[in-house]
Design an enzyme around this catalytic site. Structure first.
Site, PDB file in Angstrom:
ATOM      1  N   ASP A  44      54.868  57.197  29.607  1.00 21.48           N
ATOM      2  CA  ASP A  44      53.741  55.847  29.896  1.00 21.48           C
ATOM      3  C   ASP A  44      52.648  56.456  30.711  1.00 21.48           C
ATOM      4  OD1 ASP A  44      55.575  54.519  28.347  1.00 21.48           O
ATOM      5  OD2 ASP A  44      56.480  53.554  30.147  1.00 21.48           O
TER       6      ASP A  44
ATOM      7  N   HIS B 295      60.513  49.578  30.382  1.00 19.84           N
ATOM      8  CA  HIS B 295      60.650  50.659  29.948  1.00 19.84           C
ATOM      9  C   HIS B 295      61.544  51.413  30.842  1.00 19.84           C
ATOM     10  CE1 HIS B 295      56.774  51.569  27.300  1.00 19.84           C
ATOM     11  NE2 HIS B 295      57.745  51.093  26.637  1.00 19.84           N
TER      12      HIS B 295
ATOM     13  N   SER C  65      59.748  49.091  21.809  1.00 23.20           N
ATOM     14  CA  SER C  65      59.707  50.262  22.361  1.00 23.20           C
ATOM     15  C   SER C  65      60.886  50.571  22.950  1.00 23.20           C
ATOM     16  CB  SER C  65      58.462  50.165  23.389  1.00 23.20           C
ATOM     17  OG  SER C  65      58.594  49.503  24.392  1.00 23.20           O
TER      18      SER C  65
END
Length: 179
Positions: free
Chosen positions: A123, A95, A55
């Protein structure tokens, strides 16, 4: 090779075997103390994490080892790469911060929104019942990395037989080591 080590273990007296076992426990305890000391130094429960998904590509790839700190008096800024943990979930997520809002005009009470560089959407759907991440959910901020070193950890989690074989070999060598 292993038969020689087992023969050496059988020749060893009870006291010598006990001493070797205590030395092995000492090595394990020292490693745990170093991990906790590093956690205290960096102000995070997990100063080192492994990237488990794609990701964050191209910034980080699966298997990269990340080094974290959790600065006490420094707010998280847009662009910072953070590792956070959702309450009730076991696996932390790596992230980037894409939005940050401060509560009550203080820089250390903030809400954070994150997104994976390689993900299409932010998210919010990962946060479960929360609309934003709070500072308490952030494990740390990425300060450095080593590429691909974490594949060892991924391999041991994907194939537990490797993990148990390595632990068994380490234990056996620690017991028969004469130094």
């Amino acid at each position: 090779m292993f038969s020689e080590e087992l023969k050496a273990l059988r020749r060893m007296g009870f006291r010598q075997a006990l001493l070797q076992a205590l030395n092995f426990c000492n090595v394990i305890a020292s490693g745990l103390m170093m991990w906790k000391g590093l956690g205290l130094l960096t102000n995070t429960e997990s100063p080192i994490v492994v990237v488990l998904s794609g990701s964050m590509e191209p910034a980080f790839y699966r298997g990269d080892l990340l080094f974290l700190t959790n600065p006490v008096n420094e707010p998280y800024q847009v662009g910072d790469i953070t590792v956070y943990k959702i309450p009730g979930e076991d696996i932390p997520i790596v992230h980037r911060v894409i939005e940050s809002h401060y509560k009550v005009d203080t820089p250390l009470v903030q809400d954070i929104l994150t997104k994976g560089d390689n993900n299409k959407y932010d998210d919010i759907s990962l946060y479960k019942r929360m609309k934003w991440l709070e500072r308490q959910h952030v494990v740390g901020k990425v300060r450095g990395f080593l590429p691909y070193v974490g594949y060892v950890t991924i391999a041991m989690n994907d194939f537990p037989q490797i993990k148990y074989a390595l632990l068994g070999l380490m234990g056996l060598f620690a017991l028969v080591q004469r130094e």
